[in-house]
Write a protein that holds these residues in place. Structure first.
Motif, PDB file in Angstrom:
ATOM      1  N   MET A 151      17.625   2.844  10.420  1.00 45.60           N
ATOM      2  CA  MET A 151      18.040   3.878   9.477  1.00 45.60           C
ATOM      3  C   MET A 151      18.870   3.312   8.324  1.00 45.60           C
ATOM      4  O   MET A 151      18.955   3.902   7.251  1.00 45.60           O
ATOM      5  CB  MET A 151      18.871   4.962  10.193  1.00 45.60           C
ATOM      6  N   TRP A 152      19.506   2.180   8.572  1.00 42.29           N
ATOM      7  CA  TRP A 152      20.359   1.555   7.555  1.00 42.29           C
ATOM      8  C   TRP A 152      19.525   0.847   6.473  1.00 42.29           C
ATOM      9  O   TRP A 152      19.928   0.798   5.298  1.00 42.29           O
ATOM     10  CB  TRP A 152      21.282   0.544   8.243  1.00 42.29           C
ATOM     11  N   THR A 153      18.369   0.303   6.864  1.00 41.58           N
ATOM     12  CA  THR A 153      17.580  -0.511   5.932  1.00 41.58           C
ATOM     13  C   THR A 153      17.149   0.224   4.653  1.00 41.58           C
ATOM     14  O   THR A 153      17.311  -0.332   3.557  1.00 41.58           O
ATOM     15  CB  THR A 153      16.347  -1.115   6.652  1.00 41.58           C
ATOM     16  N   PRO A 154      16.596   1.441   4.746  1.00 42.69           N
ATOM     17  CA  PRO A 154      16.142   2.084   3.495  1.00 42.69           C
ATOM     18  C   PRO A 154      17.241   2.269   2.434  1.00 42.69           C
ATOM     19  O   PRO A 154      17.049   1.845   1.291  1.00 42.69           O
ATOM     20  CB  PRO A 154      15.550   3.411   3.966  1.00 42.69           C
ATOM     21  N   PRO A 155      18.402   2.867   2.766  1.00 46.68           N
ATOM     22  CA  PRO A 155      19.414   2.982   1.697  1.00 46.68           C
ATOM     23  C   PRO A 155      19.897   1.626   1.179  1.00 46.68           C
ATOM     24  O   PRO A 155      20.187   1.469  -0.015  1.00 46.68           O
ATOM     25  CB  PRO A 155      20.556   3.775   2.335  1.00 46.68           C
ATOM     26  N   ALA A 162       5.427  -7.080 -10.017  1.00 46.46           N
ATOM     27  CA  ALA A 162       4.646  -7.672  -8.927  1.00 46.46           C
ATOM     28  C   ALA A 162       3.625  -6.690  -8.345  1.00 46.46           C
ATOM     29  O   ALA A 162       2.808  -7.068  -7.520  1.00 46.46           O
ATOM     30  CB  ALA A 162       5.590  -8.141  -7.824  1.00 46.46           C
ATOM     31  N   GLY A 163       3.679  -5.431  -8.788  1.00 45.59           N
ATOM     32  CA  GLY A 163       2.726  -4.441  -8.294  1.00 45.59           C
ATOM     33  C   GLY A 163       3.014  -3.963  -6.877  1.00 45.59           C
ATOM     34  O   GLY A 163       2.138  -3.407  -6.222  1.00 45.59           O
ATOM     35  N   VAL A 164       4.250  -4.165  -6.407  1.00 45.29           N
ATOM     36  CA  VAL A 164       4.620  -3.659  -5.085  1.00 45.29           C
ATOM     37  C   VAL A 164       5.006  -2.185  -5.249  1.00 45.29           C
ATOM     38  O   VAL A 164       5.825  -1.860  -6.099  1.00 45.29           O
ATOM     39  CB  VAL A 164       5.818  -4.453  -4.498  1.00 45.29           C
ATOM     40  N   PRO A 165       4.373  -1.299  -4.461  1.00 40.68           N
ATOM     41  CA  PRO A 165       4.648   0.133  -4.655  1.00 40.68           C
ATOM     42  C   PRO A 165       6.015   0.554  -4.123  1.00 40.68           C
ATOM     43  O   PRO A 165       6.117   1.306  -3.158  1.00 40.68           O
ATOM     44  CB  PRO A 165       3.503   0.801  -3.877  1.00 40.68           C
ATOM     45  N   MET A 166       7.053   0.035  -4.730  1.00 43.46           N
ATOM     46  CA  MET A 166       8.409   0.406  -4.322  1.00 43.46           C
ATOM     47  C   MET A 166       8.641   1.864  -4.745  1.00 43.46           C
ATOM     48  O   MET A 166       8.113   2.323  -5.753  1.00 43.46           O
ATOM     49  CB  MET A 166       9.403  -0.543  -4.988  1.00 43.46           C
ATOM     50  N   TRP A 215       0.798  -1.232   0.000  1.00 41.37           N
ATOM     51  CA  TRP A 215       0.000   0.000   0.000  1.00 41.37           C
ATOM     52  C   TRP A 215       0.822   1.269   0.000  1.00 41.37           C
ATOM     53  O   TRP A 215       0.350   2.307  -0.437  1.00 41.37           O
ATOM     54  CB  TRP A 215      -0.947  -0.002   1.209  1.00 41.37           C
ATOM     55  N   THR A 216       2.009   1.209   0.549  1.00 40.81           N
ATOM     56  CA  THR A 216       2.765   2.463   0.661  1.00 40.81           C
ATOM     57  C   THR A 216       4.192   2.310   0.134  1.00 40.81           C
ATOM     58  O   THR A 216       4.846   1.285   0.384  1.00 40.81           O
ATOM     59  CB  THR A 216       2.808   2.972   2.128  1.00 40.81           C
ATOM     60  N   PRO A 217       4.688   3.330  -0.552  1.00 39.40           N
ATOM     61  CA  PRO A 217       6.071   3.273  -1.023  1.00 39.40           C
ATOM     62  C   PRO A 217       7.085   3.397   0.113  1.00 39.40           C
ATOM     63  O   PRO A 217       8.280   3.211  -0.090  1.00 39.40           O
ATOM     64  CB  PRO A 217       6.174   4.465  -1.984  1.00 39.40           C
ATOM     65  N   GLN A 218       6.588   3.700   1.315  1.00 42.02           N
ATOM     66  CA  GLN A 218       7.486   3.738   2.479  1.00 42.02           C
ATOM     67  C   GLN A 218       7.589   2.354   3.128  1.00 42.02           C
ATOM     68  O   GLN A 218       8.026   2.217   4.277  1.00 42.02           O
ATOM     69  CB  GLN A 218       6.981   4.765   3.509  1.00 42.02           C
ATOM     70  N   ASN A 219       7.159   1.307   2.385  1.00 47.28           N
ATOM     71  CA  ASN A 219       7.149  -0.063   2.925  1.00 47.28           C
ATOM     72  C   ASN A 219       8.502  -0.491   3.482  1.00 47.28           C
ATOM     73  O   ASN A 219       8.572  -1.168   4.510  1.00 47.28           O
ATOM     74  CB  ASN A 219       6.636  -1.062   1.871  1.00 47.28           C
ATOM     75  N   ILE A 220       9.556  -0.082   2.816  1.00 48.36           N
ATOM     76  CA  ILE A 220      10.895  -0.499   3.250  1.00 48.36           C
ATOM     77  C   ILE A 220      11.251   0.124   4.597  1.00 48.36           C
ATOM     78  O   ILE A 220      11.867  -0.513   5.456  1.00 48.36           O
ATOM     79  CB  ILE A 220      11.937  -0.100   2.165  1.00 48.36           C
TER      80      ILE A 220
END
Lengths: 318, 54
Positions: free
Chosen positions: A189-193, A209-213, A149-154
């Motif tokens: 904080m390390w995960t997103p980059p 896959a339709g994942v909102p990356m 649902w959100t591009p902030q998934n990561i």
């Protein structure tokens, strides 16, 4: 940590119940991700000011790892539809037709319950509660709730991967403290980059896959900017942590060198465009991704060294 | 026709059963080790039973 493997087959076969091998069930636990869970939980446990009996410590790490693996199995159970669409995940046990969805679900739930109960019995309710919350957060909040649902998934998913050192610390001390929260923040904080660098050169997979990356919803230029912003914030946090209870001269030296390198790569990613990246087959993005793995390992090793030195009255700034 | 002929499926099942058996054996050993570690702890106190309190 991502469990990136590049596969070529996208064939989906129907699995028959009871046909899977032992290794197929082991693969459901996402062993590569589990290595990060084991390592960071171990650092959390060993860096804690209260020692634990070696067998209790071993049991705690094992049950944290099993709990993390259970969350991975439930993630694969829910995501089998999109896993079959992506090259990176198409060889996982469910899309490969080795394990049925029902088997994966039963396996994941059983291990999740067992790991939490056993961690409680072996250590304390705080550690078990944190493990239960981590599994719930990763499976329900991230996988089922927000990932599609959100591009902030990561960013959100990163929180689940950041809990293990807190659980390890809680297993030893029975509490949560500023030091364990700092270790959480470091991974968070390390995960997103780390992931967005991967998404830049694994292009196409998430879109299919339709994942909102972020690369799909906001574009690749925006993703490059996001990597830089998060890397700057990460550098401030990582270097700042050197002056807290988990830091010291060894940690500071490691943090200064690696954050300078990671920032250099993040700036290089930010300055590039797709034409330049495609021209050298995403060399800089791949380099930053590999460096991010070393980065996290080195920071947690430095925390461990500081804790070990403290045992001889040498750690920290005292 | 022989019923004893081993199918590839049997090998897979044997491997899975063997793996599960080893995991269970390790689990039993771990619980035993945990029990020893817990009762060897200086803070360990035998819980009072109902019979003892009455």
């Amino acid at each position: 940590m991502s469990d990136a493997t590049i596969n070529t087959s996208t064939n989906v076969q129907a699995a028959q119940p009871g046909e899977a091998e032992f290794g197929d069930f082991f693969a459901l636990l996402k062993p590569r991700v589990m290595t990060l869970v084991v390592f960071t939980a171990l650092v959390g446990l060993l860096a804690a000011p209260i020692g634990v009996h070696p067998i209790i410590g071993l049991a705690a790490i094992l049950f944290i790892a099993v709990g993390g693996g259970a969350a991975g199995a439930l993630n694969m159970w829910w995501e089998s539809d999109i896993d079959s669409l992506m090259k990176r995940t198409s060889k996982r046990p469910i899309p490969a037709g080795k394990v049925t969805r029902d088997e994966a679900f039963a396996f994941g739930v059983t291990l999740a319950v067992m790991s939490v109960v056993m961690l409680w019995l072996a250590t304390n309710a705080v550690a078990a509660g944190l493990l239960a919350f981590t599994i719930f957060f990763y499976v329900v909040i991230y996988t089922i709730g927000l990932k599609r649902w959100t591009p902030q998934n990561i960013v959100i998913g990163g929180a689940a991967g950041a809990f293990p050192p807190m659980i390890g610390w809680a297993a030893a001390t029975g509490s949560i403290s500023i030091e364990s929260v700092l270790m959480f923040a470091l991974i968070f904080m390390w995960t997103p980059p780390h992931f967005w660098a991967l998404a830049l050169f694994m292009k196409g997979d998430y879109h299919k896959a339709g994942v909102p990356m972020l690369t799909v919803t906001h574009g690749r230029k925006s993703t490059r900017r996001h990597i830089l912003v998060y890397t700057v914030l990460l550098a401030i946090l990582a270097v700042g942590a050197a002056f807290t209870g988990i830091g010291g001269p060894v940690y500071l030296a490691v943090a200064l060198v690696l954050n300078a390198m990671f920032l250099r790569d993040a700036v290089a990613i930010w300055r590039r465009d797709e034409v330049m990246a495609e021209a050298d087959d995403y060399r800089v993005e791949k380099k930053a991704f590999k460096l991010s793995l070393v980065y996290l390992f080195a920071h947690f090793t430095a925390i461990l060294i500081e804790a070990a030195l403290a045992g001889f009255g040498l750690g920290g700034w005292a | 026709m022989s019923f004893r002929e081993e199918h590839e499926l049997h090998k897979r099942r044997f491997g899975r059963n063997l793996g599960l058996g080893l995991v269970l054996a390790l689990f039993v050993a771990l619980v035993f080790g945990l029990t020893i570690a817990k009762v060897s702890n200086n803070d360990f106190k035998v819980p009072a039973t109902q019979g003892a309190t009455n």
